[in-house]
Design an enzyme around this catalytic site. Structure first.
Site, PDB file in Angstrom:
ATOM      1  N   GLU A   1       0.880  -1.162   0.000  1.00 29.57           N
ATOM      2  CA  GLU A   1       0.000   0.000   0.000  1.00 29.57           C
ATOM      3  C   GLU A   1       0.914   1.206   0.000  1.00 29.57           C
ATOM      4  O   GLU A   1       1.439   1.592   1.045  1.00 29.57           O
ATOM      5  CB  GLU A   1      -0.920  -0.071   1.233  1.00 29.57           C
ATOM      6  CG  GLU A   1      -2.209   0.673   1.015  1.00 29.57           C
ATOM      7  CD  GLU A   1      -2.087   2.108   1.437  1.00 29.57           C
ATOM      8  OE1 GLU A   1      -1.668   2.925   0.588  1.00 29.57           O
ATOM      9  OE2 GLU A   1      -2.385   2.400   2.588  1.00 29.57           O
TER      10      GLU A   1
ATOM     11  N   CYS B   1      -2.214   8.637   2.763  1.00 31.95           N
ATOM     12  CA  CYS B   1      -1.844   8.074   1.456  1.00 31.95           C
ATOM     13  C   CYS B   1      -2.929   8.333   0.422  1.00 31.95           C
ATOM     14  O   CYS B   1      -2.647   8.571  -0.743  1.00 31.95           O
ATOM     15  CB  CYS B   1      -1.547   6.589   1.576  1.00 31.95           C
ATOM     16  SG  CYS B   1      -2.845   5.707   2.421  1.00 31.95           S
TER      17      CYS B   1
ATOM     18  N   GLU C   1      -6.452  -4.234   1.243  1.00 33.51           N
ATOM     19  CA  GLU C   1      -6.676  -4.382   2.671  1.00 33.51           C
ATOM     20  C   GLU C   1      -8.128  -4.006   2.956  1.00 33.51           C
ATOM     21  O   GLU C   1      -8.853  -3.577   2.075  1.00 33.51           O
ATOM     22  CB  GLU C   1      -5.701  -3.496   3.445  1.00 33.51           C
ATOM     23  CG  GLU C   1      -4.265  -3.887   3.136  1.00 33.51           C
ATOM     24  CD  GLU C   1      -3.285  -3.285   4.098  1.00 33.51           C
ATOM     25  OE1 GLU C   1      -2.703  -2.248   3.776  1.00 33.51           O
ATOM     26  OE2 GLU C   1      -3.134  -3.855   5.210  1.00 33.51           O
TER      27      GLU C   1
END
Ligand code: NAI
Ligand code: MG
Length: 500
Positions: free
Chosen positions: A270, A304, A481
């Protein structure tokens, strides 16, 4: 003591702001159910970004510490894999409860170590509880398939835990990212070794002990702290580690993938993003502007999936920017424990990176319509802060549009058509999130189909939660995820076929 601390003297945050030290803070690794110092004896300082001062120390882990942690998790796996789903679920639900009972202290610790607003830290602790309860509920629903091969054959698939898993955690959402990874891993019967970021390790250590108190057997979740190259790398290249879940930068993610490749271990990556918020001409401009303020300035843009690019139709951009900037100018900045809207920047290094990007933009003649300066906590005059910043009408190839800044900096890109908006939205190396604002649901769904990103939202930037899959395309990584999708990374399929 400050004025705002005065008004909060009844709660822990107020007492800490007033100078009270937190007691019983861990300063050792948590391995095999016990506290253990680093093999080297060396310690690392950890800072409170809200005043740029050292507030605690953590062990500087070594390859030897990593070895011990993996050996302990490997041994614990043989026991944990044999527990029933109901037993695993019970421990996880206990942990959620215990974390709830310790929420105030955990949130203060997370705030101090990250610099993030206590408001956000409290939310993160709540998210940890949600991950635990959600995946506890999934533990007894890992059903396989049957495959029809004819009357004299019987064939079915079962899902098994992969084994020991490594979790490399970043500094922007330390405790919630840890549980985003370990909750599905533990639910399926894997064990976990966690390596938090070196600037934000304290909450992981505190919570490791709480997991143990909740009934998690020794070694099922070990936490070792220290530098990525020294203790993170050995955890990624260890032959007994079967999966690595990594959240962080593209270069480190690429290196982690290379290390895991040596053992043919799987990875979930990620990585960063440069996610577009696309505002079409028919959008509810006021609602979009209000929503996007926190899409970029929450946690000072150290997210992010932050909405770091505004891709907006030229015809509505002035109206949008008026509302957006009016709201953004009201945001409070300050020490995490004063519950500001905009948090500190986690490290001096990251602050320099953010400032470097904006100074470069100014030097290239770009128009900074709002913000654009390093600042400090208004009460103490200390800390690592950056003003909420907006850079206007940036060319698509400019590094302000193409590169992840990871700070409170919004790049505005003006477009003249929906096609141009889509082409700009997809036109970076990243593909994590994308949001579109429009009243036309057909347009929205067409854009959702055509966006090259893993997380698409419509008319609300951070829509979704623990049950919605999360992850990116291109250099934003791969694997997902959250949600039931996350369970896949921690399971392997075994196909069993019998002649009867
Ligand atoms: P990083 O990717 O180097 O650090 C993330 C984690 O990886 C930390 O726990 C670190 O100790 C660990 N690590 C570092 N080197 C390692 C190695 N060789 N082997 C194993 N683990 C290792 O990121 P960094 O330097 O802290 O931040 C740089 C930039 O990365 C930020 O400015 C931001 O753009 C991006 N970033 C993105 C995040 C996201 O959520 N996708 C989170 C953190 C940073
Ligand atoms: Mg810190």
């Amino acid at each position: 003591m400050t004025a705002s601390a005065d008004s909060k003297t009844t709660d822990l945050a107020g007492r800490v702001l007033a100078g009270e030290a937190l007691d019983n803070l861990p300063s050792q690794h948590f391995i095999d159910g016990t506290w253990q110092g680093s093999e080297s004896g060396a310690m690392l300082d950890t800072y409170d970004p809200g005043c740029a001062e050292v507030w605690h120390q953590i062990p500087a882990g070594t390859a030897g510490d990593a070895e011990q942690a993996v050996a302990s998790s490997q041994q614990a796996f043989e026991q944990w894999r044999k527990t029933t789903p109901a037993q695993r679920a019970e421990v996880m639900q206990n942990a959620a409860r215990l974390i709830g009972e310790n929420a105030e202290r955990l949130a203060v610790i997370e705030s101090l170590d990250c610099g993030k607003s206590l408001v956000d830290a409290e939310w993160d602790i709540g998210t940890v509880q949600k991950y635990l309860n959600y995946y506890a509920g999934a533990a007894d629903k890992l059903e396989g398939d049957t495959i029809p091969l004819g009357p004299d054959m019987m064939s079915f698939n079962i899902l098994e835990p992969v084994g020991v898993t490594t979790h490399i955690i970043p500094w922007n959402y330390p405790i919630s990212t840890m549980f985003r990874g370990i909750a599905p891993a533990l639910a399926v019967g894997c064990t976990a070794v966690v390596k938090p970021a070196e600037t934000t390790s304290v909450s992981a250590l505190v919570v490791a002990e709480l997991l143990s108190k909740a009934g998690l057997p020794d070694g099922v979740c070990n936490v070792v702290t220290g530098l990525g190259a020294e203790v993170g790398a050995p955890l990624c290249q260890h032959p007994d580690v079967r999966h690595v879940t990594f959240t962080g930068s593209v270069p480190t993610g690429s290196a982690v993938m290379g290390m895991a490749a040596k053992n043919i271990a799987s990875v979930t990556l990620e990585l960063g993003g440069k996610s577009p918020a696309v505002v079409l001409a028919d959008a509810d401009i006021e609602a979009a502007a209000e929503d996007l303020v926190m899409a970029i300035y929450e946690n000072a843009g150290q997210v992010c999936s932050a909405g770091s690019r505004l891709v907006i139709h030229r015809s509505v951009h002035q109206q949008f920017l008026e509302v957006f900037m009016a709201k953004a100018r009201q945001l409070t900045i300050g020490h995490a424990l004063r519950r500001p809207d905009v948090a500190a920047i986690n490290s001096a290094q990251q602050l320099a990176k953010v400032a470097g990007y904006v100074d470069g933009a100014k030097a290239r003649g770009l128009e900074v319509l709002m913000g654009g300066n390093v600042t400090t906590d208004p009460v103490s005059g200390k800390g690592w802060f950056y003003e909420p910043t907006l850079i206007y009408d940036v060319l698509h190839q400019d590094c302000i549009v193409q590169e992840e800044i990871f700070g409170p900096v919004l790049a505005v890109q003006l477009v003249d058509s929906d096609e141009q908006a889509l082409s700009y939205a997809n036109g970076t190396d990243f593909g994590l999130a994308a949001c579109v604002y429009t009243r036309d649901i057909t347009k929205a769904l067409r854009m959702a189909r055509d966006f090259d990103a893993g997380i698409i939202t419509i008319n609300q930037y951070f829509a979704g939660g623990v049950s919605t899959p999360f992850g990116g395309n291109k250099k934003s990584g791969f694997g997902r995820e959250k949600g039931l999708e996350a369970l896949r990374a921690y399971c392997r399929v075994k196909s069993i076929t019998a002649k009867i």
